[in-house]
Write a protein that holds these residues in place. Structure first.
Motif, PDB file in Angstrom:
ATOM      1  N   VAL A   1      33.403  21.372  33.100  1.00 26.26           N
ATOM      2  CA  VAL A   1      34.682  21.003  32.502  1.00 26.26           C
ATOM      3  C   VAL A   1      34.585  20.798  30.998  1.00 26.26           C
ATOM      4  CG1 VAL A   1      35.488  19.979  34.654  1.00 26.26           C
ATOM      5  CG2 VAL A   1      34.358  18.533  32.955  1.00 26.26           C
ATOM      6  N   SER A   2      33.387  20.909  30.436  1.00 23.37           N
ATOM      7  CA  SER A   2      33.228  20.816  28.984  1.00 23.37           C
ATOM      8  C   SER A   2      32.035  21.658  28.571  1.00 23.37           C
ATOM      9  CB  SER A   2      33.024  19.364  28.543  1.00 23.37           C
ATOM     10  OG  SER A   2      31.703  18.928  28.830  1.00 23.37           O
ATOM     11  N   GLY A   3      31.829  21.769  27.263  1.00 22.75           N
ATOM     12  CA  GLY A   3      30.656  22.451  26.769  1.00 22.75           C
ATOM     13  C   GLY A   3      29.393  21.667  27.067  1.00 22.75           C
ATOM     14  N   GLY A   4      28.243  22.248  26.676  1.00 27.05           N
ATOM     15  CA  GLY A   4      26.970  21.597  26.950  1.00 27.05           C
ATOM     16  C   GLY A   4      25.937  21.957  25.908  1.00 27.05           C
ATOM     17  N   LEU A   5      24.673  21.864  26.303  1.00 24.42           N
ATOM     18  CA  LEU A   5      23.576  22.077  25.366  1.00 24.42           C
ATOM     19  C   LEU A   5      23.212  23.548  25.210  1.00 24.42           C
ATOM     20  CD1 LEU A   5      21.169  19.182  26.450  1.00 24.42           C
ATOM     21  CD2 LEU A   5      23.063  19.111  24.804  1.00 24.42           C
ATOM     22  N   ALA A   6      23.444  24.349  26.241  1.00 24.61           N
ATOM     23  CA  ALA A   6      22.883  25.696  26.259  1.00 24.61           C
ATOM     24  C   ALA A   6      23.901  26.801  26.003  1.00 24.61           C
ATOM     25  CB  ALA A   6      22.190  25.948  27.597  1.00 24.61           C
ATOM     26  N   GLY A   7      25.116  26.467  25.594  1.00 32.06           N
ATOM     27  CA  GLY A   7      26.122  27.478  25.301  1.00 32.06           C
ATOM     28  C   GLY A   7      26.257  27.681  23.802  1.00 32.06           C
TER      29      GLY A   7
ATOM     30  N   THR B   1      33.724  20.502  23.668  1.00 33.54           N
ATOM     31  CA  THR B   1      34.736  21.499  23.998  1.00 33.54           C
ATOM     32  C   THR B   1      35.266  21.321  25.421  1.00 33.54           C
ATOM     33  OG1 THR B   1      33.572  23.088  22.589  1.00 33.54           O
ATOM     34  CG2 THR B   1      35.241  23.967  24.079  1.00 33.54           C
ATOM     35  N   PRO B   2      36.551  20.950  25.592  1.00 38.41           N
ATOM     36  CA  PRO B   2      37.116  20.895  26.959  1.00 38.41           C
ATOM     37  C   PRO B   2      37.325  22.321  27.467  1.00 38.41           C
ATOM     38  CG  PRO B   2      38.811  20.417  25.333  1.00 38.41           C
ATOM     39  CD  PRO B   2      37.534  20.564  24.566  1.00 38.41           C
ATOM     40  N   GLN B   3      37.088  22.562  28.752  1.00 38.65           N
ATOM     41  CA  GLN B   3      37.083  23.953  29.219  1.00 38.65           C
ATOM     42  C   GLN B   3      37.922  24.222  30.463  1.00 38.65           C
ATOM     43  OE1 GLN B   3      33.020  25.388  29.380  1.00 38.65           O
ATOM     44  NE2 GLN B   3      32.807  25.270  27.167  1.00 38.65           N
ATOM     45  N   LEU B   4      38.505  23.223  31.068  1.00 38.72           N
ATOM     46  CA  LEU B   4      39.397  23.461  32.199  1.00 38.72           C
ATOM     47  C   LEU B   4      40.692  22.695  31.989  1.00 38.72           C
ATOM     48  CD1 LEU B   4      36.858  24.620  33.742  1.00 38.72           C
ATOM     49  CD2 LEU B   4      37.863  23.597  35.790  1.00 38.72           C
ATOM     50  N   THR B   5      41.774  23.279  32.438  1.00 37.98           N
ATOM     51  CA  THR B   5      43.053  22.574  32.434  1.00 37.98           C
ATOM     52  C   THR B   5      43.141  21.689  33.678  1.00 37.98           C
ATOM     53  OG1 THR B   5      44.169  24.352  33.626  1.00 37.98           O
ATOM     54  CG2 THR B   5      44.144  24.489  31.212  1.00 37.98           C
TER      55      THR B   5
ATOM     56  N   SER C   1      42.248  20.471  39.360  1.00 36.62           N
ATOM     57  CA  SER C   1      42.891  19.937  40.561  1.00 36.62           C
ATOM     58  C   SER C   1      42.791  20.911  41.724  1.00 36.62           C
ATOM     59  CB  SER C   1      44.362  19.625  40.262  1.00 36.62           C
ATOM     60  OG  SER C   1      45.002  19.078  41.393  1.00 36.62           O
ATOM     61  N   ALA C   2      42.892  22.210  41.445  1.00 33.77           N
ATOM     62  CA  ALA C   2      42.753  23.218  42.506  1.00 33.77           C
ATOM     63  C   ALA C   2      41.358  23.174  43.115  1.00 33.77           C
ATOM     64  CB  ALA C   2      43.049  24.604  41.942  1.00 33.77           C
ATOM     65  N   VAL C   3      40.331  22.993  42.269  1.00 35.73           N
ATOM     66  CA  VAL C   3      38.957  22.895  42.765  1.00 35.73           C
ATOM     67  C   VAL C   3      38.789  21.658  43.638  1.00 35.73           C
ATOM     68  CG1 VAL C   3      36.543  22.589  42.102  1.00 35.73           C
ATOM     69  CG2 VAL C   3      38.008  24.159  40.804  1.00 35.73           C
ATOM     70  N   VAL C   4      39.227  20.511  43.122  1.00 39.14           N
ATOM     71  CA  VAL C   4      39.029  19.242  43.827  1.00 39.14           C
ATOM     72  C   VAL C   4      39.774  19.239  45.160  1.00 39.14           C
ATOM     73  CG1 VAL C   4      39.464  16.759  43.743  1.00 39.14           C
ATOM     74  CG2 VAL C   4      38.579  17.941  41.718  1.00 39.14           C
ATOM     75  N   THR C   5      41.011  19.663  45.142  1.00 44.53           N
ATOM     76  CA  THR C   5      41.808  19.656  46.375  1.00 44.53           C
ATOM     77  C   THR C   5      41.204  20.582  47.430  1.00 44.53           C
ATOM     78  OG1 THR C   5      43.825  19.167  45.129  1.00 44.53           O
ATOM     79  CG2 THR C   5      44.092  20.075  47.339  1.00 44.53           C
ATOM     80  N   THR C   6      40.812  21.780  47.002  1.00 42.82           N
ATOM     81  CA  THR C   6      40.239  22.733  47.953  1.00 42.82           C
ATOM     82  C   THR C   6      38.932  22.220  48.533  1.00 42.82           C
ATOM     83  OG1 THR C   6      41.240  24.563  46.711  1.00 42.82           O
ATOM     84  CG2 THR C   6      39.459  25.111  48.239  1.00 42.82           C
ATOM     85  N   ALA C   7      38.052  21.728  47.667  1.00 40.29           N
ATOM     86  CA  ALA C   7      36.762  21.228  48.151  1.00 40.29           C
ATOM     87  C   ALA C   7      36.947  20.033  49.072  1.00 40.29           C
ATOM     88  CB  ALA C   7      35.886  20.854  46.960  1.00 40.29           C
ATOM     89  N   HIS C   8      37.802  19.114  48.697  1.00 33.95           N
ATOM     90  CA  HIS C   8      38.009  17.926  49.530  1.00 33.95           C
ATOM     91  C   HIS C   8      38.654  18.290  50.865  1.00 33.95           C
ATOM     92  CE1 HIS C   8      37.769  14.779  46.032  1.00 33.95           C
ATOM     93  NE2 HIS C   8      36.619  15.376  46.285  1.00 33.95           N
ATOM     94  N   ASP C   9      39.507  19.298  50.881  1.00 33.42           N
ATOM     95  CA  ASP C   9      40.077  19.755  52.158  1.00 33.42           C
ATOM     96  C   ASP C   9      38.977  20.226  53.100  1.00 33.42           C
ATOM     97  OD1 ASP C   9      42.668  19.205  51.428  1.00 33.42           O
ATOM     98  OD2 ASP C   9      43.206  21.266  50.916  1.00 33.42           O
ATOM     99  N   TRP C  10      37.904  20.766  52.523  1.00 33.38           N
ATOM    100  CA  TRP C  10      36.779  21.243  53.311  1.00 33.38           C
ATOM    101  C   TRP C  10      35.695  20.176  53.443  1.00 33.38           C
ATOM    102  CZ3 TRP C  10      35.571  26.435  55.075  1.00 33.38           C
ATOM    103  CH2 TRP C  10      36.651  27.325  54.969  1.00 33.38           C
TER     104      TRP C  10
ATOM    105  N   ASP D   1      39.941  31.786  36.027  1.00 32.40           N
ATOM    106  CA  ASP D   1      41.006  31.269  35.167  1.00 32.40           C
ATOM    107  C   ASP D   1      42.232  30.983  36.010  1.00 32.40           C
ATOM    108  OD1 ASP D   1      39.975  31.439  32.332  1.00 32.40           O
ATOM    109  OD2 ASP D   1      39.656  33.510  32.962  1.00 32.40           O
ATOM    110  N   GLY D   2      42.940  29.921  35.659  1.00 32.70           N
ATOM    111  CA  GLY D   2      44.145  29.563  36.375  1.00 32.70           C
ATOM    112  C   GLY D   2      43.833  28.881  37.694  1.00 32.70           C
ATOM    113  N   ALA D   3      44.808  28.145  38.214  1.00 30.05           N
ATOM    114  CA  ALA D   3      44.603  27.401  39.462  1.00 30.05           C
ATOM    115  C   ALA D   3      44.227  28.321  40.616  1.00 30.05           C
ATOM    116  CB  ALA D   3      45.861  26.596  39.798  1.00 30.05           C
TER     117      ALA D   3
END
Length: 425
Positions: free
Chosen positions: A197-203, A210-214, A219-228, A173-175
């Motif tokens: 980032v949203s709900g699916g079939l098995a939940g 259902t949206p599930q990430l702010t 953005s924290a995920v994308v920036t960190t992964a792209h930095d690597w 939870d959180g950035a």
């Protein structure tokens, strides 16, 4: 990324003769071809039989000639949405002891072997439990156990209570929380990052919508992964959520159950990849066999018509589409495997046979960042290939006639005994 040709190789070089070849890049198969594979498991030459025989004969390496009796050869399949530890709600979850690492590892190893024998020589894992996927990846590379070449995301990342939290998801939870969770996957050796980032079939306690990430979390995920220098793919269903995450820089969308023409056009404009996994909303028999609960079956099959429209919107818009089954790649489905049936669905939705085959070979390799190394039968590529009785470039259902699988130049399945009958050149 440079990859090896996996595990033990054939003892000698090989020349495969009396075959037609779809090389993974064009629209048609070429007849009267031969393929020279070096003893290190890589392709040396593909072309006219006599030219290939002459080139192989001029090389001092011992060579075995394998007569494929008029078969059609294509690159091994790359399935881009796989869970080797899959356990859907119901009987599958009840039968898997996720708290027992040995049991989980054995199940995943068995699934990996069956996946390989089904013609999937490379698989992208998009959510596994307890980092067992990394151990399995090392074992396959070492030749300890058979299986497809693995590219893996480790755990899928989800919010507390989000999609996958009770299976392969790692909650955050959180950035700062998502930044740390991303780094934990990278520390383990993740090739990519998967985020829900949203709900699916098995939940059970969510909806597809259902949206599930702010925005700051994603953005924290994308920036960190792209930095690597890692890509980020998003489990996402509704169009409004997908539109939002595209703006935040995700590289790919998994499922996309509710694409609109406008969102598909934006995906095409941005060059975003799409793995439709169309089988998961059309597989009643699979759900019934594994006794999934009624709520999941109703949700999944109810999503089918809109999911089909989404795939067609993506095809029309020119989105970069690649193959992914989500169902176990080798699972029996409509008289074939889930992987082959996914390809047939893609063709039925409007893709040409060539488009489907590239989606399962060279285009998938492009997304993985290993173009020219896998997914093609061209000089320098790893010798991963399938042998069929019919021409897949004319009809992808030809994959139902598969009778041999070669990985890194080594036959791992040879129903007709072609390699057993090979002769020294």
């Amino acid at each position: 990324m440079v990859i090896d040709s996996m595990g033990p190789h054939a003892a000698t070089g090989q020349v495969l003769v009396n075959c037609s070849v779809f090389d993974g890049t064009g629209d048609s198969s070429l007849s009267d071809q031969a393929i020279w594979i070096r003893s290190d498991g890589t392709v040396a030459l593909v072309g006219d039989r006599q030219d290939v025989m002459d080139a192989a004969g001029a090389n001092p390496e011992p060579t075995t000639v394998v007569d494929l009796a008029g078969g059609y050869v294509m690159p091994g399949l790359i399935n881009m949405h796989v869970h080797l530890g899959l356990a859907l709600p119901g009987a599958m979850s009840a039968s898997l002891d996720r708290d027992n690492p040995a049991a989980l590892a054995l199940q995943m190893a068995g699934n990996a072997r069956r996946t390989l024998l089904a013609g999937v020589t490379t698989a992208r894992l998009v959510g596994e439990t307890d980092y067992t996927d990394f151990t399995l990846r090392r074992a396959i590379r070492a030749g300890t156990v058979p299986g497809p070449r693995l590219f893996t995301a480790g755990h899928a990342l989800c919010c507390t209570g989000g999609h996958g939290h009770d299976s392969d998801g790692l909650e955050a939870d959180g950035a700062d929380g998502f930044r740390r969770a991303t780094r934990e996957q990278l520390r383990a050796g993740a090739d990519l990052i998967k985020v829900c980032v949203s709900g699916g079939l098995a939940g059970e306690h969510e909806a597809i919508e259902t949206p599930q990430l702010t925005d700051d979390e994603l953005s924290a995920v994308v920036t960190t992964a792209h930095d690597w220098r890692r890509t980020v793919t998003a489990h996402a269903g509704p169009a409004d959520v997908i539109e939002r995450v595209l703006a935040l820089g995700v590289d790919g969308i998994e499922h996309g159950y509710q694409l609109t023409p406008e969102v598909a056009a934006e995906m095409a404009r941005r060059g975003t990849w799409y793995v439709p996994t169309i089988t998961v909303s059309r597989c009643r028999e699979f759900f019934e066999e594994h006794q999934v609960p009624a709520w999941m079956m109703e949700r999944a099959l109810g999503a089918g018509p809109r999911h089909w429209e989404s795939l067609q919107h993506a095809i029309t818009a020119g989105v970069r589409i690649v193959l992914g089954s989500d169902m176990p790649p080798d699972a029996p489905f409509d008289g074939t495997t889930a992987t082959v049936r996914e390809m047939e669905f893609m063709a039925e939705a409007g893709m040409t046979p060539g488009d489907v085959l590239r989606a399962a070979t060279s285009r998938a390799a492009e997304w993985l960042g290993v173009s020219g190394q896998i997914g093609t039968l061209t000089p320098g590529a790893v010798g991963d290939l399938l042998v069929l009785d019919a021409d897949p470039a004319a009809d992808v259902s030809a994959l139902r006639t598969m009778h041999a699988v070669v990985q890194g130049g080594r036959a791992v399945r040879d129903d007709r005994g072609h390699w057993a009958k090979g002769r020294t050149a």
